[in-house]
Design an enzyme around this catalytic site. Structure first.
Site, PDB file in Angstrom:
ATOM      1  CE  LYS A 140      -3.802  -2.236   2.363  1.00  0.00           C
ATOM      2  NZ  LYS A 140      -4.635  -2.628   3.530  1.00  0.00           N
ATOM      3  CD  GLN A 186      -3.640  -4.280   6.941  1.00  0.00           C
ATOM      4  OE1 GLN A 186      -3.259  -3.489   6.002  1.00  0.00           O
ATOM      5  NE2 GLN A 186      -3.989  -5.362   6.533  1.00  0.00           N
ATOM      6  CG  ASP A 199      -9.591  -0.148   4.799  1.00  0.00           C
ATOM      7  OD1 ASP A 199      -9.394  -0.646   3.551  1.00  0.00           O
ATOM      8  OD2 ASP A 199      -8.833  -0.729   5.627  1.00  0.00           O
TER       9      ASP A 199
END
Ligand code: NAD
Length: 294
Positions: free
Chosen positions: A52, A96, A119
């Site tokens: 990422k 994450q 997200d």
């Protein structure tokens, strides 16, 4: 049969974003910023996070990694999220997952500023998705929608069968496809582990989306001729001929099912690479909204 090339499509999208980021930088002197918060040493998470960050840098976005010890308290983590909620340099915040057991993931996700929820995991983002309002869409299902769009695969009135009901793939993709809008408007069936005979449903699919995590669960006899296959599964199976001793395969028996399909995503190189492209798309969207610039 046509292969849906997610690697190529992802590279195209990232190139498009790079051009947009350059233009916006010229206009405003600012660039989109994404902060990634990684707690602990989970090796898979580290691999995801690194890719990422690499994508951000290649595109010209500002990227920061907050690497935290697994022993961090929930309170400290919430404080850090709040700090980035108010930091104008960062337009996207990504925590994450998974988080260590002593931290309540729901609490942390709900603490993220809705305008920075790139997200798309915040319950309000999910709720907006369900009722068809503009929001951040979670990246893997959003990537599937983009593949269907770019390969001009008709979804209107088509029967899409989704296998898997997770919050990150199965449920959101079903909700995206059922919306009354262009690129969706499908008739959707969701199957899961309680289905007594999966094939009753999969045989009816015009488009079959498999998001289960079981190697080769979907076999040739379970699909009809001309089916479009979207294989989200990533499974490791033993492969002595490979240096690493294993290889990655999807939930679909690619070699045999591809003979009957009109379109099919490979694993790897299908849905997987799209996730990062859509994360970059969402970060650009957050930037445009927060900076009020297009
Ligand atoms: P999950 O483990 O959270 O959910 C699996 C789902 O499959 C469950 O809803 C369960 O009901 C269903 N299921 C299990 N066995 C079944 C059976 N025999 N028949 C029908 N349904 C069954 O999974 P997830 O997080 O959605 O991930 C699914 C797969 O997709 C995994 O292999 C994962 O690695 C992969 N994945 C890939 C990406 C990506 O490419 N970027 C992103 C997320 C997940």
């Amino acid at each position: 049969m046509q292969i849906i090339d997610g690697k190529k499509t992802s590279a195209e999208i990232r190139e498009e974003i790079k051009v947009k980021v350059e233009k916006l930088k010229e206009k405003s002197g600012k660039v989109p910023g994404l902060v990634t918060i990684l707690v602990g040493e989970d090796p898979a998470s580290q691999v995801y996070v690194n890719s990422k960050i690499k994508a951000c840098v290649e595109i010209g976005m500002h990227s920061k990694l907050e690497k935290l010890d697994a022993s961090i308290s929930e309170e400290e983590l919430l404080r850090l999220v709040n700090q980035y909620n108010n930091d104008p340099l960062f337009h996207g915040i990504l925590v994450q997952l998974p988080l260590p057991k002593h931290i309540d993931e729901d609490k942390v996700i709900e603490a993220i500023n809705l305008n920075k929820d790139v997200d798309g995991f915040h319950p309000s983002s999910v709720g907006k998705l369900v009722i068809g309002k503009d929001t951040f869409k979670s990246c893997t299902p959003f990537g599937i929608m983009e593949l269907l769009k770019r390969y001009k695969i008709e979804t209107k009135g088509k029967h899409v069968v989704v296998v898997g009901r997770s919050n990150i793939v199965g449920k959101p993709i079903a909700n995206m496809l059922v919306q009354k809008e262009e690129g969706a408007n499908a008739v959707v069936t969701v199957c899961h582990s309680a289905a007594p005979d999966l094939s009753i449903f999969t045989k009816q699919a015009d488009i079959l989306i498999a998001a289960v995590g079981r190697a080769h669960l979907i076999t040739k006899d379970m699909v009809k001729d001309g089916v479009v296959i979207i294989d989200v599964g990533i499974n490791r199976i033993d492969a002595r001929e490979k240096k690493k001793g294993y290889k990655l395969v999807g939930d679909v028996d690619f070699d045999n099912v591809s003979e009957k399909s009109s379109f099919i995503t490979p694993v790897p190189g299908g849905v997987g690479p799209m996730t990062i492209a859509m994360l970059m798309t969402n970060t650009l969207k957050a930037f445009s909204k927060l900076e009020n610039i297009n």
